[in-house]
Write an enzyme that holds these catalytic residues in place. Structure first.
Site, PDB file in Angstrom:
ATOM      1  N   ASP A 129       0.851  -1.180   0.000  1.00 28.06           N
ATOM      2  CA  ASP A 129       0.000   0.000   0.000  1.00 28.06           C
ATOM      3  C   ASP A 129       0.890   1.233   0.000  1.00 28.06           C
ATOM      4  O   ASP A 129       1.625   1.486   0.963  1.00 28.06           O
ATOM      5  CB  ASP A 129      -0.886  -0.022   1.256  1.00 28.06           C
ATOM      6  CG  ASP A 129      -1.753   1.209   1.398  1.00 28.06           C
ATOM      7  OD1 ASP A 129      -1.689   2.100   0.530  1.00 28.06           O
ATOM      8  OD2 ASP A 129      -2.491   1.295   2.406  1.00 28.06           O
ATOM      9  N   HIS A 181      -2.804  12.128  -9.911  1.00 32.63           N
ATOM     10  CA  HIS A 181      -4.049  12.802 -10.323  1.00 32.63           C
ATOM     11  C   HIS A 181      -5.298  12.083  -9.805  1.00 32.63           C
ATOM     12  O   HIS A 181      -6.396  12.639  -9.861  1.00 32.63           O
ATOM     13  CB  HIS A 181      -4.096  12.976 -11.851  1.00 32.63           C
ATOM     14  CG  HIS A 181      -4.408  11.735 -12.627  1.00 32.63           C
ATOM     15  ND1 HIS A 181      -4.854  11.785 -13.935  1.00 32.63           N
ATOM     16  CD2 HIS A 181      -4.345  10.419 -12.300  1.00 32.63           C
ATOM     17  CE1 HIS A 181      -5.055  10.551 -14.369  1.00 32.63           C
ATOM     18  NE2 HIS A 181      -4.749   9.716 -13.411  1.00 32.63           N
TER      19      HIS A 181
END
Length: 344
Positions: free
Chosen positions: A234, A253
Site C-alpha cells: 500500500d 491525479h
C-alpha cells in the site's frame, strides 16, 4: 408586429457547435456500447450487416442499427450501403488486438460506473466527488471491492500507458540510476519500456497484491523477470527502500492533495540523498485550445476519484510539502511530461 430578431450566420454556427457539445454524452455512450459488444473485433474480417452483428451480440437488430449508423456518421464505422457496416482507422482502435487500442478506455466510464458522472451539480456545489455522492465512496475505493471492475480498470490504464511509455523511456535521462521503482505500476507497461530501453537498469514494480500478481506475468513474458522484482503493498503506508528513481505515473491525479502528500512522503523516506521522484502526468498547456484533453481529464477526476490534474506550480507545492523540490519538467508524448522531485 413581429419583433423576432433573426440570428446571424455566426450565431447559428455557434448554436450548432454548442449542440454538438450537448450531444457529447450520447456519442460517448455509443462508443462505449460498441466497445462493450466487441463490434470492432467482429468486423475484422470485413463488413457485416446490422442483422449479423445483432445475432452475434444477442441484441435487438433495429436498436443496434441506430447506434451503428451514428458511429458511421461520426467516422468510427463505414456504412457503404444502408444497414451494412465496416471499420475505419478510428474504429480499428476499438479492436482488442491492435496497437493503440482504446477499447478498455472506451468502457472506462461504465467500469467506474456511469452514475458517478451524473451528480455534477452537487459535486461542484460541495466539492465532493461524483462517485462519493452516487455510491458513498470514491471511485478508487469502489474498485478495491470489485475485482472484475478493477481488472477492467487496470486494462484501461495499460492502454493509456502504452501511448506514452516509449516516450518516457527514450525522452527522460536515466543516467546514473541503477534501480527504478514504479510505484502503482499497474501491469508493468511503463517499467517494461524503461528496462528494455536501458539495459543496465533493474526495476521494482510496486502495486496492490492482485495487480502485482498480474504484473509478474507480464514482466516474465517480456523477458524481464531476472531484472525486475515485483512487490505488493500500500503506497500510503510505505514503498520499497533503496531505489534511485521512484516513478509515479498516472497516480497523483487520482488523489486529493493530502493523499498525494502521503504518497510523496513515503517515496521521500524510502529514497537516498541522491534519489528522485519522477511524476508522469498530463501537463496543462498554456494555450486553452490545446488544454481541452487535459481539462476533460480534470473534470473526470472531479467526478470519479476526487483527484485533479495540476499545474506545474501545484506540483511544486505538493513536492515541497513532502520535503522535495521541483526539478526539471521534461515533456514527453503530449500531453504528458516527467516532473522531477529532488531532495530539498
Amino acid at each position: 408586429m413581429n419583433t423576432t430578431i433573426e440570428p446571424t450566420e455566426q450565431e447559428r454556427a455557434a448554436a450548432a457547435e454548442l449542440l454538438r457539445m450537448i450531444w457529447g454524452l450520447h456519442i460517448s455512450r455509443a462508443v462505449c456500447l460498441a466497445a462493450e459488444l466487441g463490434v470492432a473485433d467482429l468486423l475484422t474480417k470485413g463488413e457485416q450487416t446490422a442483422a449479423e452483428l445483432a445475432a452475434a451480440t444477442q441484441v435487438d437488430e433495429a436498436a443496434l442499427c441506430r447506434v451503428l449508423r451514428l458511429l458511421a456518421a461520426l467516422g468510427v464505422l463505414t456504412e457503404p450501403v444502408p444497414g451494412s457496416f465496416g471499420l475505419t482507422v478510428i474504429g480499428e482502435r476499438l479492436r482488442s488486438d491492435v496497437p493503440a487500442s482504446m477499447r478498455n478506455w472506451a468502457m472506462l466510464a461504465d467500469t467506474i460506473g456511469f452514475a458517478a458522472h451524473e451528480p455534477i451539480l452537487e459535486a461542484v456545489r460541495t466539492g465532493r466527488s461524483g462517485a462519493e455522492i452516487a455510491y458513498g465512496m470514491r471511485g478508487m475505493e469502489r474498485l478495491a471491492g470489485d475485482p472484475p471492475r478493477a481488472a477492467r480498470f487496470d486494462a484501461a490504464m495499460s492502454e493509456r500507458t502504452t501511448a506514452f511509455a516509449p516516450s518516457v523511456a527514450a525522452g527522460y535521462d536515466f543516467t546514473g540510476m541503477r534501480v527504478v521503482a514504479d510505484i502503482g505500476g499497474g501491469q508493468g507497461t511503463l517499467l517494461a519500456a524503461v528496462l528494455h530501453r536501458h539495459e543496465r537498469l533493474r526495476g521494482v514494480l510496486f502495486d496492490r497484491a492482485h495487480v502485482a500478481e498480474r504484473a509478474a506475468g507480464v514482466l516474465r513474458e517480456a523477458g524481464l523477470a531476472d531484472r525486475c522484482e515485483v512487490t505488493a503493498g500500500d503506497f500510503f503506508a510505505g514503498v520499497p527502500d533503496g531505489a534511485d528513481g521512484y516513478i509515479l505515473a498516472n497516480v497523483l491525479h487520482d488523489w486529493d492533495d493530502d493523499r498525494c502528500g502521503q504518497i510523496l512522503t513515503a517515496c521521500r523516506k524510502a529514497m537516498g540523498s541522491r534519489g528522485r521522484v519522477l511524476i508522469v502526468e498530463r501537463l496543462i498547456p498554456d494555450d486553452p485550445r490545446e488544454a481541452v484533453p487535459v481539462l476533460l481529464s480534470d473534470l473526470n477526476m472531479l467526478l470519479v476519484t476526487g483527484g485533479k490534474e495540476r499545474t506545474n506550480a501545484e506540483y511544486a507545492k505538493l513536492l515541497a510539502a513532502a520535503g522535495l523540490r521541483l526539478g526539471r519538467i521534461q515533456p514527453v508524448a503530449a500531453p504528458y511530461g516527467v516532473i522531477e522531485g529532488l531532495p530539498a
